[in-house]
Design a protein around this motif. Structure first.
Motif, short mmCIF file in Angstrom:
data_model
loop_
_atom_site.label_atom_id
_atom_site.label_comp_id
_atom_site.label_asym_id
_atom_site.label_seq_id
_atom_site.Cartn_x
_atom_site.Cartn_y
_atom_site.Cartn_z
N GLN A 48 0.82 -1.24 -0.19
CA GLN A 48 -0.06 0.14 0.07
C GLN A 48 0.75 1.24 -0.14
O GLN A 48 0.54 2.34 -0.69
N ALA A 49 2.00 1.47 0.58
CA ALA A 49 2.73 2.31 0.63
C ALA A 49 3.40 2.88 -0.73
O ALA A 49 3.93 3.91 -0.92
N VAL A 50 3.51 1.71 -1.57
CA VAL A 50 4.17 2.06 -2.98
C VAL A 50 3.06 2.12 -4.02
O VAL A 50 3.25 2.15 -5.12
N ASN A 51 1.75 1.85 -3.62
CA ASN A 51 0.74 1.76 -4.34
C ASN A 51 0.73 0.59 -5.58
O ASN A 51 0.66 1.07 -6.53
N LEU A 52 1.15 -0.31 -5.06
CA LEU A 52 1.52 -1.67 -5.81
C LEU A 52 0.35 -1.86 -6.94
O LEU A 52 -0.87 -1.69 -6.52
#
Length: 279
Positions: A48-52
């Motif tokens: 979620q932190a990298v918007n995978l």
């Protein structure tokens, strides 16, 4: 270089669900009620932190037994997964599995320059779940991470960091914390302050750094889970060196929950764009 055996974890002792033994992290326990769920929640925070997103090429550093591969495939539908892992038995096990989108799995350290075939390409996303503090130095780890990313690519990793008020703790508390790090094969050059971490990231062309503290739902949650597991296991299991290692880790986590001079953090950001992208 440290012996890969230093990082062996008996996953079967950590979980009461046979299918969850591949997970080997401290877990994120905000809502989780069992080990596999907590480990997956921690991995999800990185994604979620990298918007995978669907179609991206992903490199996972310190992938362990590949427990997160299914998550990256099923939930995010990544295009391709490559992975690096230091423990040879993990690499051997992964290569025996049928992972549709897993391409290359290479044995090696994440604080040494990548070698072919991983060094021959760059990735949209690089993730490292609950392992970066085992780098010989954070700067070396960040250099590898940067070299693997495409310009403007995204990264996320979880690690330990010195608390902002670290210097205000007593000499005895700081000495005890440092002794715990040594016992866990964690180098002092990998556990830094937020300012030091930001400066090193900048030197490696990593920007837009976001540091998210996770202490509250990592340290105590893991410690409580291990206390619960101890009530389920036989005396024979609890007398093994494998369990003693896990039990000591839980005690360390409980101490840090009560003495938060080290923080457990999720760090994310982006590699600088190429010159033509900036124009």
């Amino acid at each position: 270089m440290p012996n890969p055996k230093n990082f062996n974890i008996n996953g079967h002792l950590l979980t009461n669900h046979a299918e969850d033994w591949r997970w080997n992290n401290l877990g994120y326990w905000a809502k989780a009620t069992d080990y596999g769920q907590a480990c997956q929640e921690l991995a999800l925070l990185h994604a979620q932190a990298v918007n995978l997103q669907s179609g991206q090429d992903l490199l996972e550093l310190a992938c362990g037994y590949g427990a997160a591969f299914e998550l990256w495939q099923r939930q995010f539908k990544v295009n391709k997964i490559d992975a690096l892992e230091y423990r040879p038995q993990c690499v051997t096990d992964i290569k025996q599995q049928a992972w549709p989108t897993v391409d290359q799995v290479v044995q090696g350290r994440f604080d040494s320059p990548l070698k072919p075939p991983l060094s021959n390409q760059q990735y949209d996303v690089v993730l490292c779940v609950d392992a970066a503090y085992h780098a010989q130095s954070l700067n070396q780890f960040l250099a590898v991470l940067s070299s693997a990313l495409k310009p403007s690519g995204h990264f996320a990793f979880s690690t330990l960091m010195l608390a902002d008020d670290y210097a205000q703790y007593s000499l005895g508390q700081r000495a005890f914390a440092q002794s715990l790090l040594r016992m866990a094969h964690v180098s002092q050059t990998s556990v830094l302050s937020a300012e030091q971490m930001s400066n090193l990231a900048q030197q490696q062309q990593l920007q837009n750094l976001l540091i998210k503290p996770l202490n509250q739902h990592v340290f105590l949650g893991f410690a409580n889970w291990i206390e619960y597991r101890a009530s389920q296991l036989s005396l024979k299991d609890k007398l093994t060196a494998d369990w003693q290692k896990i039990s000591l880790t839980a005690q360390w986590c409980r101490w840090l929950a009560n003495n938060p001079l080290l923080e457990y953090v999720l760090i994310s950001g982006q590699k600088a764009p190429s010159p033509c992208e900036r124009e």
